[in-house]
Design a protein around this motif. Sequence first.
Motif, PDB file in Angstrom:
ATOM      1  N   ASP A 297       0.869  -1.171   0.000  1.00  0.00           N
ATOM      2  CA  ASP A 297       0.000   0.000   0.000  1.00  0.00           C
ATOM      3  C   ASP A 297       0.912   1.230   0.000  1.00  0.00           C
ATOM      4  N   PRO A 298       0.353   2.429  -0.257  1.00  0.00           N
ATOM      5  CA  PRO A 298       1.190   3.622  -0.146  1.00  0.00           C
ATOM      6  C   PRO A 298       1.812   3.700   1.257  1.00  0.00           C
ATOM      7  N   GLY A 299       3.061   4.110   1.340  1.00  0.00           N
ATOM      8  CA  GLY A 299       3.762   4.158   2.634  1.00  0.00           C
ATOM      9  C   GLY A 299       4.731   3.003   2.793  1.00  0.00           C
ATOM     10  N   GLY A 300       4.440   1.858   2.163  1.00  0.00           N
ATOM     11  CA  GLY A 300       5.412   0.771   2.085  1.00  0.00           C
ATOM     12  C   GLY A 300       5.439  -0.198   3.252  1.00  0.00           C
ATOM     13  N   ALA A 301       4.673   0.032   4.328  1.00  0.00           N
ATOM     14  CA  ALA A 301       4.789  -0.858   5.498  1.00  0.00           C
ATOM     15  C   ALA A 301       3.788  -2.011   5.466  1.00  0.00           C
ATOM     16  N   LEU A 302       2.716  -1.854   4.734  1.00  0.00           N
ATOM     17  CA  LEU A 302       1.653  -2.868   4.719  1.00  0.00           C
ATOM     18  C   LEU A 302       1.295  -3.235   3.279  1.00  0.00           C
ATOM     19  N   PRO A 303       0.798  -4.434   3.048  1.00  0.00           N
ATOM     20  CA  PRO A 303       0.697  -5.552   3.974  1.00  0.00           C
ATOM     21  C   PRO A 303       2.082  -5.966   4.508  1.00  0.00           C
ATOM     22  N   THR A 304       2.092  -6.507   5.716  1.00  0.00           N
ATOM     23  CA  THR A 304       3.354  -6.875   6.352  1.00  0.00           C
ATOM     24  C   THR A 304       4.180  -7.788   5.458  1.00  0.00           C
ATOM     25  N   PHE A 305       3.507  -8.775   4.830  1.00  0.00           N
ATOM     26  CA  PHE A 305       4.273  -9.699   3.986  1.00  0.00           C
ATOM     27  C   PHE A 305       5.010  -8.941   2.891  1.00  0.00           C
ATOM     28  N   ALA A 306       4.363  -7.928   2.310  1.00  0.00           N
ATOM     29  CA  ALA A 306       4.993  -7.188   1.210  1.00  0.00           C
ATOM     30  C   ALA A 306       6.219  -6.426   1.713  1.00  0.00           C
ATOM     31  N   ALA A 307       6.119  -5.829   2.897  1.00  0.00           N
ATOM     32  CA  ALA A 307       7.275  -5.109   3.453  1.00  0.00           C
ATOM     33  C   ALA A 307       8.426  -6.086   3.722  1.00  0.00           C
ATOM     34  N   MET A 308       8.105  -7.263   4.232  1.00  0.00           N
ATOM     35  CA  MET A 308       9.134  -8.276   4.492  1.00  0.00           C
ATOM     36  C   MET A 308       9.729  -8.793   3.175  1.00  0.00           C
ATOM     37  N   PHE A 309       8.870  -8.915   2.178  1.00  0.00           N
ATOM     38  CA  PHE A 309       9.325  -9.361   0.859  1.00  0.00           C
ATOM     39  C   PHE A 309      10.340  -8.355   0.285  1.00  0.00           C
ATOM     40  N   GLY A 310      10.121  -7.078   0.561  1.00  0.00           N
ATOM     41  CA  GLY A 310      11.074  -6.053   0.123  1.00  0.00           C
ATOM     42  C   GLY A 310      12.461  -6.319   0.707  1.00  0.00           C
ATOM     43  N   LEU A 311      12.510  -6.744   1.974  1.00  0.00           N
ATOM     44  CA  LEU A 311      13.810  -7.084   2.587  1.00  0.00           C
ATOM     45  C   LEU A 311      14.413  -8.321   1.926  1.00  0.00           C
TER      46      LEU A 311
END
Length: 359
Positions: A297-311
């Motif tokens: 979503d905008p902001g980059g922190a959610l959904p949590t899985f997506a933020a973790m996937f970025g890492l």
Amino acid sequence: MSAGSSSEAPAAAGHAASAAGAGAAPGRAGPDPSAIVRLSTAYWDSQVLLTANRLRVFDALAAGPRSADEVAATLQLDARSTRLFLRACAGLGLLELEGERFRNAPAAAAFLVSTSPGHMGNVIRYSDQLYGAWGQLEQSLRAGRPALPAETYLGDDPARTRAFVVAMHERALGIARALVSVLDLSGRRALLDVGGGPGTYSVLLTERFPGLRSEVLELPGVAAVARELVAAAGAAERVSLRDGDYHTADFGQGKDVVLMSGMFHRESAADCRSLVERAVACLEPGGLLVVSDVFTDPGGALPTFAAMFGLNMMLTAPAGGVHADADVQGWMRECGLVDIRTAALPPPMPHRVVTGRKR
Ligand SMILES: C[S@@+](CC[C@H](N)C(=O)[O-])C[C@H]1O[C@@H](n2cnc3c(N)ncnc32)[C@H](O)[C@@H]1O
């Protein structure tokens, strides 16, 4: 994982609980430390699944319930350790206990036994291979470089490349049915599948939409394995593979669909914008650009899985990360596409599909 790191973790968890508890007055509601305690040992759970998959525990139980001693003998493991391990698998819901014997839980039987049509073991094995890279998160944060050089699994190391392509293939087989349900390519003829990996989407889309032909543009080492998979699927007439680098390759002309699936997470925002621009240039009027990936979503922190996937992508690709589907929509708009929309694939798939049409 070293025995030392596991034996220190409970102390850390206990410390987190008592430290947080010391800050809360008795009887008064304060911040709840449960999530912190849980996170501090969450890697235990992952390592049990990854190890059970690697050892083929679920195959060993495919024919029916067996005792820990029998499983240990089959897999050539230590009997006492195996008993503890299988109990932990049961505690996680992967196995079920029947007296002294263990059997696969229904989900394990459906997805973790290698002869099952829904087998996900190769996808899980790929996660297993990245476990070491996650252990280098701090070094990667300091150096600004991935812990695992991308070339290793994109051609340089043949065994890792094959494992990567086979894992992508298995995952794509699971996702494709949902993708086909949100993507109507009726009447389309010429698909360019940029960074098409194993070619699985091309195979399934050209099967689902008669008359559609696809060209998959891929790095040579990956394309070599993909050619085998496409031929094995009997789709070589409909799906061709072209060796090339999507940053520099000519996308050609006269395409009426361009698919960019699972590749924006490897690229910077500037490169994604440029890829959209070049895709639009090769489309005929009325052509469709399809960008499918894990997006935030905008902001980059959610959904949590997506933020973790970025890492996860930061650890495995030089410009790896995660983008917001709103950003992709913006790039499409800037490049003149219309009818831009995002569709989310149904859970548990974390993917979103952004489409836009050329006027
Ligand atoms: C995560 S995979 C996605 C594969 C497939 N599109 C899918 O969704 O299953 C990303 C793909 O991009 C390919 N790739 C990465 N860099 C590339 C480049 N510079 N040129 C061509 N392909 C590239 C990789 O080899 C890999 O197959």
